[in-house]
Scaffold this active site. Sequence first.
Site, PDB file in Angstrom:
ATOM      1  N   GLU A  40       0.813  -1.294   0.002  1.00  0.00           N
ATOM      2  CA  GLU A  40       0.067   0.072  -0.045  1.00  0.00           C
ATOM      3  C   GLU A  40       0.766   1.328  -0.043  1.00  0.00           C
ATOM      4  O   GLU A  40       1.884   1.425   0.584  1.00  0.00           O
ATOM      5  CB  GLU A  40      -0.758   0.143   1.376  1.00  0.00           C
ATOM      6  CG  GLU A  40      -1.824   1.286   1.395  1.00  0.00           C
ATOM      7  CD  GLU A  40      -2.468   1.345   2.725  1.00  0.00           C
ATOM      8  OE1 GLU A  40      -3.426   1.906   2.828  1.00  0.00           O
ATOM      9  OE2 GLU A  40      -1.720   0.841   3.912  1.00  0.00           O
ATOM     10  N   LYS A 118      -9.978   2.140  -1.676  1.00  0.00           N
ATOM     11  CA  LYS A 118      -9.939   1.462  -0.542  1.00  0.00           C
ATOM     12  C   LYS A 118     -11.338   2.018   0.299  1.00  0.00           C
ATOM     13  O   LYS A 118     -11.592   3.329   0.269  1.00  0.00           O
ATOM     14  CB  LYS A 118      -8.788   2.003   0.477  1.00  0.00           C
ATOM     15  CG  LYS A 118      -8.722   1.517   1.760  1.00  0.00           C
ATOM     16  CD  LYS A 118      -7.325   2.040   2.612  1.00  0.00           C
ATOM     17  CE  LYS A 118      -7.089   1.446   3.926  1.00  0.00           C
ATOM     18  NZ  LYS A 118      -5.948   1.949   4.457  1.00  0.00           N
ATOM     19  N   CYS A 153      -4.870  -2.842   3.395  1.00  0.00           N
ATOM     20  CA  CYS A 153      -4.395  -2.287   4.750  1.00  0.00           C
ATOM     21  C   CYS A 153      -5.886  -2.458   5.998  1.00  0.00           C
ATOM     22  O   CYS A 153      -6.089  -3.681   6.223  1.00  0.00           O
ATOM     23  CB  CYS A 153      -3.756  -1.155   4.834  1.00  0.00           C
ATOM     24  SG  CYS A 153      -2.624  -0.931   6.239  1.00  0.00           S
TER      25      CYS A 153
END
Length: 271
Positions: A40, A118, A153
Amino acid sequence: MRASLIQIAVDEGESVASRRHRAAALVREQAGADLVVLPELWTTGAFAYEEFGREAEPLEGPTYETMAKAAADAGVWLHAGSIPERASSGDGATDEGTLYNTSLVFSPSGELAAAYRKIHRFGFDKGEAVLMGAGRDLVTVRLPRTTLGLGTCYDLRFPELFRGLVDAGAEVLVLPAGWPERRRAHWTLLAQARAVENQAFVLACGTAGTHAGVPQAGHSIVVDPWGEVLAEAGPGEEVLTVDLDPAKVAATREQFPALKDRVLGLAPPTR
């Protein structure tokens, strides 16, 4: 199916342009793999909040171009980690100029196969949570022998996202991250939990180094559908390569058909 996770180090002494060039070289070195994964926000560092705006790119910006070429040169499926994307008009953004934490996946010919913004932003009332917009869509990518489900994440802490990906056909859950060292125990625990509860492979690729004073966990990890750790990196820059058998997902789900006993979270029956 051979997967290589590139746990690249992100440190302040290296420019974004230099690290982009170095990451592309590392991707090319993985020729022969089927899937290559980067972490990421490896261009800026996941905790370098002040860099997000300065280094934000359009979707088809310099990282896109560099990684597309690297994927084609190596002949691999490439999950190029995520970038700070600055949305432009006409690409589905809520507002032009909004920043997103966006993952890019390229085919072995260098074509963009998927982009995932995300959904869960980290930081509570600061950092990514206030600087970036939230994605809305679950994203899967069909490979010749399996289907990837994409998360990033902090998404790892939200099991409903991965259940949705499994319902959409995912068998390999791919998670690039910039996970801090101080919560490394959670990283390992949650990666194994997501694998066990979804009876899927988990490929979790983190960064090494230090982002804005925050030491990174490293320890990228590959977990099989039974929760067994197949490979785990150390704390520094490293390429973690492992051979997976995609057929193990179907075999595990048939041998121990827990997913068939789900009651909650299912769509209501149609009448």
